[in-house]
Structures are given as structure tokens and as C-alpha cells.
Write a protein that holds these residues in place. Structure first.
Motif, PDB file in Angstrom:
ATOM      1  N   SER A 137      -7.486   3.877 -40.154  1.00 14.33           N
ATOM      2  CA  SER A 137      -8.553   3.149 -39.483  1.00 14.33           C
ATOM      3  C   SER A 137      -8.271   1.737 -39.263  1.00 14.33           C
ATOM      4  O   SER A 137      -8.250   1.162 -38.235  1.00 14.33           O
ATOM      5  CB  SER A 137      -9.923   3.674 -39.581  1.00 14.33           C
ATOM      6  OG  SER A 137     -10.348   3.228 -40.879  1.00 14.33           O
ATOM      7  N   ASP A 138      -8.064   1.125 -40.488  1.00  5.70           N
ATOM      8  CA  ASP A 138      -7.808  -0.568 -40.597  1.00  5.70           C
ATOM      9  C   ASP A 138      -6.477  -0.622 -40.034  1.00  5.70           C
ATOM     10  O   ASP A 138      -6.503  -1.746 -39.302  1.00  5.70           O
ATOM     11  CB  ASP A 138      -8.014  -0.818 -41.898  1.00  5.70           C
ATOM     12  CG  ASP A 138      -9.271  -0.789 -42.511  1.00  5.70           C
ATOM     13  OD1 ASP A 138     -10.238  -0.483 -41.989  1.00  5.70           O
ATOM     14  OD2 ASP A 138      -9.231  -0.578 -44.034  1.00  5.70           O
ATOM     15  N   LEU A 139      -5.358   0.208 -40.272  1.00  5.10           N
ATOM     16  CA  LEU A 139      -4.190  -0.300 -39.648  1.00  5.10           C
ATOM     17  C   LEU A 139      -4.391  -0.211 -38.076  1.00  5.10           C
ATOM     18  O   LEU A 139      -3.705  -0.883 -37.526  1.00  5.10           O
ATOM     19  CB  LEU A 139      -3.217   0.580 -40.104  1.00  5.10           C
ATOM     20  CG  LEU A 139      -2.693   0.274 -41.611  1.00  5.10           C
ATOM     21  CD1 LEU A 139      -1.946   1.500 -42.188  1.00  5.10           C
ATOM     22  CD2 LEU A 139      -2.143  -0.912 -41.883  1.00  5.10           C
ATOM     23  N   ILE A 191      -0.166  -8.760 -40.985  1.00  6.41           N
ATOM     24  CA  ILE A 191      -1.468  -8.371 -40.993  1.00  6.41           C
ATOM     25  C   ILE A 191      -2.135  -8.852 -42.189  1.00  6.41           C
ATOM     26  O   ILE A 191      -1.353  -8.804 -43.425  1.00  6.41           O
ATOM     27  CB  ILE A 191      -2.031  -7.072 -40.754  1.00  6.41           C
ATOM     28  CG1 ILE A 191      -1.083  -6.104 -42.053  1.00  6.41           C
ATOM     29  CG2 ILE A 191      -1.500  -6.522 -39.578  1.00  6.41           C
ATOM     30  CD1 ILE A 191      -1.238  -4.515 -42.147  1.00  6.41           C
ATOM     31  N   SER A 192      -3.498  -8.924 -42.482  1.00  8.37           N
ATOM     32  CA  SER A 192      -4.050  -9.170 -43.670  1.00  8.37           C
ATOM     33  C   SER A 192      -5.340  -8.569 -43.626  1.00  8.37           C
ATOM     34  O   SER A 192      -6.201  -8.481 -42.482  1.00  8.37           O
ATOM     35  CB  SER A 192      -4.288 -10.687 -44.045  1.00  8.37           C
ATOM     36  OG  SER A 192      -5.052 -11.366 -43.150  1.00  8.37           O
ATOM     37  N   LEU A 251       3.970  -8.219 -43.613  1.00  7.87           N
ATOM     38  CA  LEU A 251       4.854  -8.118 -42.822  1.00  7.87           C
ATOM     39  C   LEU A 251       5.181  -6.421 -42.513  1.00  7.87           C
ATOM     40  O   LEU A 251       5.528  -5.943 -43.297  1.00  7.87           O
ATOM     41  CB  LEU A 251       6.135  -8.664 -42.930  1.00  7.87           C
ATOM     42  CG  LEU A 251       7.095  -8.752 -42.027  1.00  7.87           C
ATOM     43  CD1 LEU A 251       6.577  -9.634 -41.049  1.00  7.87           C
ATOM     44  CD2 LEU A 251       8.562  -9.571 -42.471  1.00  7.87           C
ATOM     45  N   VAL A 252       4.622  -6.300 -41.335  1.00  4.39           N
ATOM     46  CA  VAL A 252       4.712  -4.806 -40.931  1.00  4.39           C
ATOM     47  C   VAL A 252       5.644  -4.666 -39.839  1.00  4.39           C
ATOM     48  O   VAL A 252       6.100  -5.357 -39.016  1.00  4.39           O
ATOM     49  CB  VAL A 252       3.309  -4.381 -40.167  1.00  4.39           C
ATOM     50  CG1 VAL A 252       3.317  -2.992 -39.797  1.00  4.39           C
ATOM     51  CG2 VAL A 252       2.249  -4.630 -41.031  1.00  4.39           C
ATOM     52  N   SER A 253       6.675  -3.630 -40.106  1.00  2.00           N
ATOM     53  CA  SER A 253       7.803  -3.231 -39.008  1.00  2.00           C
ATOM     54  C   SER A 253       7.507  -1.699 -38.905  1.00  2.00           C
ATOM     55  O   SER A 253       7.367  -1.031 -39.637  1.00  2.00           O
ATOM     56  CB  SER A 253       8.991  -3.693 -39.411  1.00  2.00           C
ATOM     57  OG  SER A 253       9.177  -2.961 -40.587  1.00  2.00           O
ATOM     58  N   LYS A 254       7.704  -1.432 -37.693  1.00  2.00           N
ATOM     59  CA  LYS A 254       7.547   0.024 -37.284  1.00  2.00           C
ATOM     60  C   LYS A 254       8.940   0.676 -36.908  1.00  2.00           C
ATOM     61  O   LYS A 254       9.616   0.105 -36.041  1.00  2.00           O
ATOM     62  CB  LYS A 254       6.636   0.266 -36.091  1.00  2.00           C
ATOM     63  CG  LYS A 254       6.201   1.550 -35.641  1.00  2.00           C
ATOM     64  CD  LYS A 254       5.279   1.580 -34.626  1.00  2.00           C
ATOM     65  CE  LYS A 254       4.906   2.856 -34.197  1.00  2.00           C
ATOM     66  NZ  LYS A 254       4.057   2.973 -33.130  1.00  2.00           N
TER      67      LYS A 254
END
Length: 165
Positions: A24-26, A42-43, A53-56
């Protein structure tokens, strides 16, 4: 021999002791809305004091976590969504070890390894109490349900009754 606090030390790890990575936070930070191959930063509080560092990439979320006093860690987490009965959807994360579908992953070590409660052998504190602990928990729950004024008035009456016996 056998003085106060000389017995075996408790070695169980409890769920509330460690930070969690919640689906849910993501979702609220917009990670699942990123297009394929996109990156974002994100933090969030309660996990690491640092940024990720987020990559999808094709159903995976790749987190590159950098913290102040630790080497960078890369985590690949699979995710999916299911439709809810009354509209909307629920997002799930998969445990990297057992591939179990869960709503949150715990981080036990300082190196950033994530896992579900089962893989990390975590248990809930309420499951490990004896009869006295359950009694105290029940008293606390009942005190919260009652208004504070009513609880204060009857707690003093109960303490006088127990002191007399």
C-alpha cells in the motif's frame, strides 16, 4: 543460582520489531503507476533512512536502496494485482524466497534482505503470551473501549476491592 532474570533469554523475532515494505505504501507513492522501464525516487518512513531508486520492468519492481551507513542494495520484487468485490484493486508483493503472495515484506537484517513472516521465522507477540499476558491484553482492550472517565472511576473501585482481599 537461579537469581532474577537468569533463565534462558528469549530469542524470538516479532513482526513489530522490524521495518516493513508495504504494498500500500508503494501504491500510494505511485510506484505501480510507472510505465515500463521508467525510474523514480521514493523515500518512506519506517523502512530505511535513505532513498530508493525504483524501476519497473515486466512485473518486477527493482529497488536500488542507498542508505547513509551501508553499501547500496538492489532488490527485485515481483508484484501483482487482484480485483476487489466492490471495485478497485488490491496490490500484492511476492516473497523473494518462497514466492508467497503477501501484503508486506519485512526487513530483518541491515543489508536490506526482504522476506515474508514465514521465511524470516517471525511471529506475532500476541501468539506467544501466557494466561497472564492474555489477561493484561484483554484488560487493555476493554479500557480502550470504555470512556476514560468511566474507566478511571471503576479502576479505583476495583483496586480498593483487591486491596481489601
Amino acid at each position: 543460582m537461579g537469581g532474577f532474570n537468569s533463565g534462558r533469554k528469549r530469542r524470538r523475532n516479532y513482526v513489530g520489531m522490524y521495518p516493513k515494505l508495504r504494498a500500500s505504501d508503494l501504491a500510494s507513492s505511485g510506484v505501480f503507476d510507472l510505465p515500463e522501464g521508467a525510474e523514480g525516487v521514493i523515500s518512506w518512513a519506517g523502512f530505511y533512512k535513505g532513498k530508493a531508486l525504483v524501476s519497473k520492468q515486466s512485473g518486477l519492481i527493482v529497488l536500488n536502496i542507498s542508505a547513509e551507513q551501508r553499501a547500496d542494495t538492489q532488490l527485485c520484487i515481483r508484484h501483482s494485482t487482484t480485483a476487489c468485490n466492490y471495485g478497485g484493486y488490491r496490490t500484492w508483493l511476492y516473497c523473494p524466497y518462497c514466492q508467497r503472495r503477501v501484503t508486506f515484506l519485512n526487513s530483518v537484517s541491515e543489508y536490506g534482505y526482504l522476506g515474508c513472516n514465514s521465511c524470516l521465522k517471525l511471529t506475532y507477540l500476541s501468539r506467544n503470551g501466557d494466561a497472564i499476558d492474555r489477561l493484561h491484553a484483554r484488560i487493555d482492550r476493554n479500557d480502550k473501549k470504555l470512556s476514560r472517565a468511566w474507566a478511571r472511576k471503576h479502576t479505583s473501585a476495583l483496586s480498593r476491592e483487591y486491596a481489601a482481599s
